[in-house]
Design an enzyme around this catalytic site. Structure first.
Site, PDB file in Angstrom:
ATOM      1  N   GLU A 189     -13.965 -14.205  10.751  1.00 53.98           N
ATOM      2  CA  GLU A 189     -13.987 -13.647   9.390  1.00 53.98           C
ATOM      3  C   GLU A 189     -13.794 -14.707   8.323  1.00 53.98           C
ATOM      4  O   GLU A 189     -12.662 -15.039   7.961  1.00 53.98           O
ATOM      5  CB  GLU A 189     -12.896 -12.564   9.254  1.00 53.98           C
ATOM      6  CG  GLU A 189     -12.878 -11.924   7.869  1.00 53.98           C
ATOM      7  CD  GLU A 189     -11.841 -10.812   7.720  1.00 53.98           C
ATOM      8  OE1 GLU A 189     -11.111 -10.528   8.686  1.00 53.98           O
ATOM      9  OE2 GLU A 189     -11.768 -10.238   6.630  1.00 53.98           O
TER      10      GLU A 189
ATOM     11  N   SER B 163     -14.568  -4.721   3.385  1.00 47.00           N
ATOM     12  CA  SER B 163     -14.852  -4.064   2.105  1.00 47.00           C
ATOM     13  C   SER B 163     -14.332  -4.904   0.939  1.00 47.00           C
ATOM     14  O   SER B 163     -14.910  -4.838  -0.159  1.00 47.00           O
ATOM     15  CB  SER B 163     -14.299  -2.650   2.069  1.00 47.00           C
ATOM     16  OG  SER B 163     -12.907  -2.600   2.279  1.00 47.00           O
ATOM     17  N   GLY B 164     -13.263  -5.628   1.116  1.00 49.10           N
ATOM     18  CA  GLY B 164     -12.865  -6.675   0.177  1.00 49.10           C
ATOM     19  C   GLY B 164     -12.384  -6.246  -1.198  1.00 49.10           C
ATOM     20  O   GLY B 164     -12.276  -7.080  -2.083  1.00 49.10           O
ATOM     21  N   GLY B 165     -12.165  -4.960  -1.393  1.00 49.54           N
ATOM     22  CA  GLY B 165     -11.739  -4.496  -2.714  1.00 49.54           C
ATOM     23  C   GLY B 165     -12.822  -3.691  -3.418  1.00 49.54           C
ATOM     24  O   GLY B 165     -12.620  -3.219  -4.539  1.00 49.54           O
TER      25      GLY B 165
ATOM     26  N   LYS C 115     -17.500 -11.237  10.688  1.00 50.39           N
ATOM     27  CA  LYS C 115     -17.003 -10.293   9.669  1.00 50.39           C
ATOM     28  C   LYS C 115     -17.011 -10.981   8.314  1.00 50.39           C
ATOM     29  O   LYS C 115     -16.046 -11.650   7.933  1.00 50.39           O
ATOM     30  CB  LYS C 115     -15.596  -9.832  10.033  1.00 50.39           C
ATOM     31  CG  LYS C 115     -14.948  -8.920   8.989  1.00 50.39           C
ATOM     32  CD  LYS C 115     -13.738  -8.188   9.537  1.00 50.39           C
ATOM     33  CE  LYS C 115     -13.028  -7.425   8.438  1.00 50.39           C
ATOM     34  NZ  LYS C 115     -12.015  -6.500   8.958  1.00 50.39           N
TER      35      LYS C 115
ATOM     36  N   ARG D  47      -9.350  -1.212   3.399  1.00 48.55           N
ATOM     37  CA  ARG D  47      -9.100  -0.361   2.233  1.00 48.55           C
ATOM     38  C   ARG D  47     -10.150   0.728   2.046  1.00 48.55           C
ATOM     39  O   ARG D  47      -9.823   1.865   1.709  1.00 48.55           O
ATOM     40  CB  ARG D  47      -9.018  -1.226   0.964  1.00 48.55           C
ATOM     41  CG  ARG D  47      -7.707  -1.962   0.849  1.00 48.55           C
ATOM     42  CD  ARG D  47      -7.809  -3.133  -0.105  1.00 48.55           C
ATOM     43  NE  ARG D  47      -8.555  -4.243   0.461  1.00 48.55           N
ATOM     44  CZ  ARG D  47      -8.790  -5.385  -0.169  1.00 48.55           C
ATOM     45  NH1 ARG D  47      -8.368  -5.548  -1.409  1.00 48.55           N
ATOM     46  NH2 ARG D  47      -9.453  -6.356   0.417  1.00 48.55           N
TER      47      ARG D  47
ATOM     48  N   ARG E 187       0.841  -1.212   0.000  1.00 47.69           N
ATOM     49  CA  ARG E 187       0.000   0.000   0.000  1.00 47.69           C
ATOM     50  C   ARG E 187       0.869   1.253   0.000  1.00 47.69           C
ATOM     51  O   ARG E 187       0.578   2.220  -0.693  1.00 47.69           O
ATOM     52  CB  ARG E 187      -0.907   0.020   1.229  1.00 47.69           C
ATOM     53  CG  ARG E 187      -1.749  -1.226   1.420  1.00 47.69           C
ATOM     54  CD  ARG E 187      -3.164  -1.099   0.857  1.00 47.69           C
ATOM     55  NE  ARG E 187      -3.693  -2.424   0.543  1.00 47.69           N
ATOM     56  CZ  ARG E 187      -4.311  -3.219   1.423  1.00 47.69           C
ATOM     57  NH1 ARG E 187      -4.533  -2.793   2.650  1.00 47.69           N
ATOM     58  NH2 ARG E 187      -4.741  -4.415   1.063  1.00 47.69           N
TER      59      ARG E 187
HETATM   60  P1  13P Z   1     -10.794  -4.709   3.598  1.00 48.39           P
HETATM   61  O1  13P Z   1     -11.954  -3.877   4.092  1.00 48.39           O
HETATM   62  O2  13P Z   1      -9.750  -3.902   2.879  1.00 48.39           O
HETATM   63  O3  13P Z   1     -11.249  -5.930   2.874  1.00 48.39           O
HETATM   64  O4  13P Z   1     -10.016  -5.208   4.891  1.00 48.39           O
HETATM   65  C1  13P Z   1     -10.746  -5.672   5.947  1.00 48.39           C
HETATM   66  C2  13P Z   1      -9.998  -6.746   6.590  1.00 48.39           C
HETATM   67  O5  13P Z   1      -9.664  -6.646   7.749  1.00 48.39           O
HETATM   68  C3  13P Z   1      -9.678  -7.944   5.805  1.00 48.39           C
HETATM   69  O6  13P Z   1      -9.235  -8.952   6.625  1.00 48.39           O
END
Ligand code: 13P
Length: 339
Positions: free
Chosen positions: A177, A261-263, A219, A293, A33
């Site tokens: 998660e 958010s996952g991208g 999550k 992200r 990043r």
């Molecule tokens: P993102 O929201 O960027 O997907 O990251 C959340 C996260 O903690 C992924 O493990």
């Protein structure tokens, strides 16, 4: 284990209008990043960047907790205050990522299983002493030809449940998660199917391992089409499918569902969360965010590693946090992006 403490922490993390900042990128991930904005990932650069986020003015109304990385939970701000104390003083709960990453699953080429159970009880004890009151463990589930396999889903669900049981034993709230990854050209149906299968295994294993559902947070991914799919669903479709799936497979005892958010773009991640809360205000759990992200992208860009841009980087993060806070109430609108 303190049952009352676990339940109180879980509820405080999904308090009305609030959500979680995931700032637990491993050193390898944060390096990627930072390099995108031309910054070399030294320990000092990582600290400066995260200090900008954690001390951003006005975030306490929107951010309930921050997930930290092992290095970060031990770091101090420029004035010598530990990050943990800085967050606690602002009413923000410190959390910690405890998995050690998703590794190739030997029996299932192309699939992953998350590691990190060895020595975890002692690591939880140390993290509790350092101030962590919640934790995160992420399972990675890929959609591909013939995947996810049952073997992969079961192996990951077992690890998630063992992690969650150990976390609760040490009075730390586990964030569970199981992430169905967005990469690919698959349609929204396959995402729904993979998510359903993952959830069924996860809640079955949580029961086997006697994890207290009132003292954890889920999550998950939202139900989306793959990033390369030609047909991208409407915001309302994502909201309907996502809420329908979780109503079917997530027990009402769970206090909150905090999406990753996952991208997704930051604006779309906010819009999807908003639509769910606007349309489904009476679901049994809080619908909130635990974005990495989608909360950090504008801040990284505005900061650019320049000391003179710390103020605008912090402001960009606070703005994004406020928009997601509005989405918690179903009160976000795209017009607010420019306000
Ligand atoms: P993102 O929201 O960027 O997907 O990251 C959340 C996260 O903690 C992924 O493990």
């Amino acid at each position: 284990m303190s049952t009352q403490e676990l339940i109180a922490t879980a509820h405080s993390l999904v308090a009305p209008g609030k959500g979680i900042l995931a700032a637990d990128e491993s050193n390898a991930t944060i390096e990627k990043r930072l390099s995108k904005i031309g910054v070399t990932s030294t320990e000092a650069a990582r600290r400066d960047y995260r200090e900008m986020l954690f001390s951003a003015p006005g975030i306490s109304e929107a951010i309930s907790g921050v997930i930290l990385y092992d290095e970060t939970i031990r770091q101090k701000a420029a004035d010598g205050t530990s990050f943990v104390d800085l967050l606690k003083k602002r009413g923000i709960v410190p959390g910690i990522k405890v998995d050690t990453g998703a590794k190739d699953l030997a029996s299932c080429p192309g699939e992953k299983v998350t590691e990190g159970l060895d020595g975890l009880r002692d690591r939880f004890k140390e993290y509790y002493k350092l101030g962590a009151r919640f934790a995160k463990w992420r399972a990675v589930i890929n959609i591909n030809d013939g995947t996810p396999s049952e073997t992969c889903l079961i192996a990951n669900a077992e690890a998630l449940a063992r992690y969650a049981a150990l976390a609760q034993e040490q009075s730390i709230v586990p964030i569970v998660e199981p992430e169905v990854i967005m990469d690919g050209a698959h349609g929204i149906e396959r995402c729904e199917d993979a998510t359903v299968r993952a959830l069924v295994h996860v809640f079955s294993k949580l029961r086997e391992h006697k994890v207290m559902l009132e003292g954890l947070l889920l999550k998950p991914n939202m139900i989306l089409a793959g990033t390369e799919a030609a047909n991208q669903p409407e915001i309302a479709t994502v909201a309907d499918r996502t809420v329908r799936t979780f109503l079917r497979y997530v027990p009402a005892a769970v206090p909150g569902i905090v999406f990753l958010s996952g991208g997704q773009s930051d604006e779309l991640a906010t819009a999807h969360l908003n639509e769910m809360n606007a349309k489904y205000p009476n679901v049994p759990w809080q619908l909130s965010f635990s974005y990495g992200r989608a909360l950090q992208a504008p801040a990284l860009k505005a900061w650019g590693g320049k000391p003179e841009c710390v103020k605008s980087g912090a402001a960009a993060f606070a703005h994004r946090a406020r928009l997601n806070s509005a989405a918690r109430y179903g009160k976000y609108s795209p017009a607010m992006e420019s306000q």
